[in-house]
Design an enzyme around this catalytic site. Sequence first.
Site, PDB file in Angstrom:
ATOM      1  N   GLY A   1     -17.264  -4.623 -11.337  1.00  0.00           N
ATOM      2  CA  GLY A   1     -16.887  -4.989  -9.971  1.00  0.00           C
ATOM      3  C   GLY A   1     -17.055  -3.837  -8.996  1.00  0.00           C
TER       4      GLY A   1
ATOM      5  CG  ASN B   1     -13.155   4.205   0.471  1.00  0.00           C
ATOM      6  OD1 ASN B   1     -14.026   4.881   1.014  1.00  0.00           O
ATOM      7  ND2 ASN B   1     -12.267   4.735  -0.347  1.00  0.00           N
TER       8      ASN B   1
ATOM      9  CB  THR C   1      -7.936  -1.837   0.966  1.00  0.00           C
ATOM     10  OG1 THR C   1      -7.795  -2.133  -0.425  1.00  0.00           O
ATOM     11  CG2 THR C   1      -6.887  -2.597   1.768  1.00  0.00           C
TER      12      THR C   1
ATOM     13  N   GLY D   1     -16.079  -3.212 -17.100  1.00  0.00           N
ATOM     14  CA  GLY D   1     -16.029  -3.786 -15.758  1.00  0.00           C
ATOM     15  C   GLY D   1     -17.313  -3.542 -14.995  1.00  0.00           C
TER      16      GLY D   1
ATOM     17  CE  LYS E   1     -12.138  -0.687  -1.148  1.00  0.00           C
ATOM     18  NZ  LYS E   1     -12.138  -0.007  -2.447  1.00  0.00           N
TER      19      LYS E   1
ATOM     20  CB  SER F   1      -0.938   0.010   1.214  1.00  0.00           C
ATOM     21  OG  SER F   1      -1.662   1.225   1.238  1.00  0.00           O
TER      22      SER F   1
ATOM     23  CE1 TYR G   1      -1.279   3.329  -7.187  1.00  0.00           C
ATOM     24  CE2 TYR G   1      -3.669   3.158  -7.358  1.00  0.00           C
ATOM     25  CZ  TYR G   1      -2.498   2.944  -6.660  1.00  0.00           C
ATOM     26  OH  TYR G   1      -2.535   2.335  -5.429  1.00  0.00           O
TER      27      TYR G   1
END
Length: 283
Positions: free
Chosen positions: A133, A91, A66, A131, A70, A19, A225
Site C-alpha cells: 500500500g 504527506n 494524511t 504489504g 495524500k 492524531s 507504533y
Amino acid sequence: MITSKTQLVGLFGHPVSHSQSPMMHNTAFLETGLGFAYAAFDVEPENLEDAVAGIRALGLKGINVTIPHKVAIMPMLDEIDPLAKRIGAVNTVVSRDGRLIGYNTDGMGYVRSLVEETGIVLEKQVVTMVGAGGAARAVAFTLAEQGVKEIRIINRSRERAAVLAEHVGMIVPTKIVEQGEGEAAIADSSLLINTTSIGMLPNVQETPVPAEWLHSGLTVSDLIYNPLETRLLKEARAIGATVHSGIGMFVNQGALAFELWTGEQAPTGVMREVVLQQLKKTT
C-alpha cells in the site's frame, strides 16, 4: 502564545481527532522558540480543493497531509518533489514564494529512524516487505534509492504487489513473493518490514508473519507504533533478532516536515518523548 505574527501550519485529513501530530509539533515549536503553531483540520474529500485554496488565502506556511488526501491533493499543488512523484503520494506541503510544493517525508523518515536506531548498513540489505500500500510504496522507493541489494514483496493482492515491484524494480532488483514462498524468502533476508496494519490496536494478537519464519539474523521492523511493541516485534526479540518499532518513522517524518517549514533542525528527542508519553496514556 499565538500572536498576530505566529506562522501557522497544520494537518489536513479525515478524520484527524486521533492524531498525535499537533501535540508533537507544538511541543517542538515551544522547545525551539520558533513562532509557529500547528492545528489539525478535519477536511472532507469534497472540501479539499477549498482547503488548499485556504493555504494560499490565509498564508499558512505549510501542512501535513494524511488519509484520505495524500494522492488527491497532488494535482492541486504547483510542484511535486521527484521522490513524492515516484511514491505517488504527498504527506507534506510547503508554501514557498506563493507556490505550494508537495513532498513525501514518510520514506526518509523511516530510513532515518531505521539507521539511527539499529545502525543498519542499507547497502548490504536483502529486504522482505509485507504489504504493497501507500506506506510500502514510500518505504520501498526510499530504500531502493538508498541502495539496498534487493526487495521482495509479500502481499495478499498479487496485482498490487506487481505494480509496486515493476516500479521499484527500475531502481533495484525487486520480486513478488508468491503464495507458499514466504518462509523461504525471509530465510535468506536480512531486513523484514511490516508495512500493514496487522497487529495494530485493538488487534494486538495478530501478526503478519508466523514466529517460526523469523530468525536471529534478521532486523525486524514494524511501521506500527500503537502498540509500541507488536506481537511481531515481541516474537522477533524472543529469538534474538534486532527489532525496530514504528515510532521512529512517525517522529522523523514529522521532523523532516518541521525542517522543510522552518529551515531549522527539529528537536527529535523532545518530539519522540511527547509522543511516547501520549501513547502510554492511551494504551
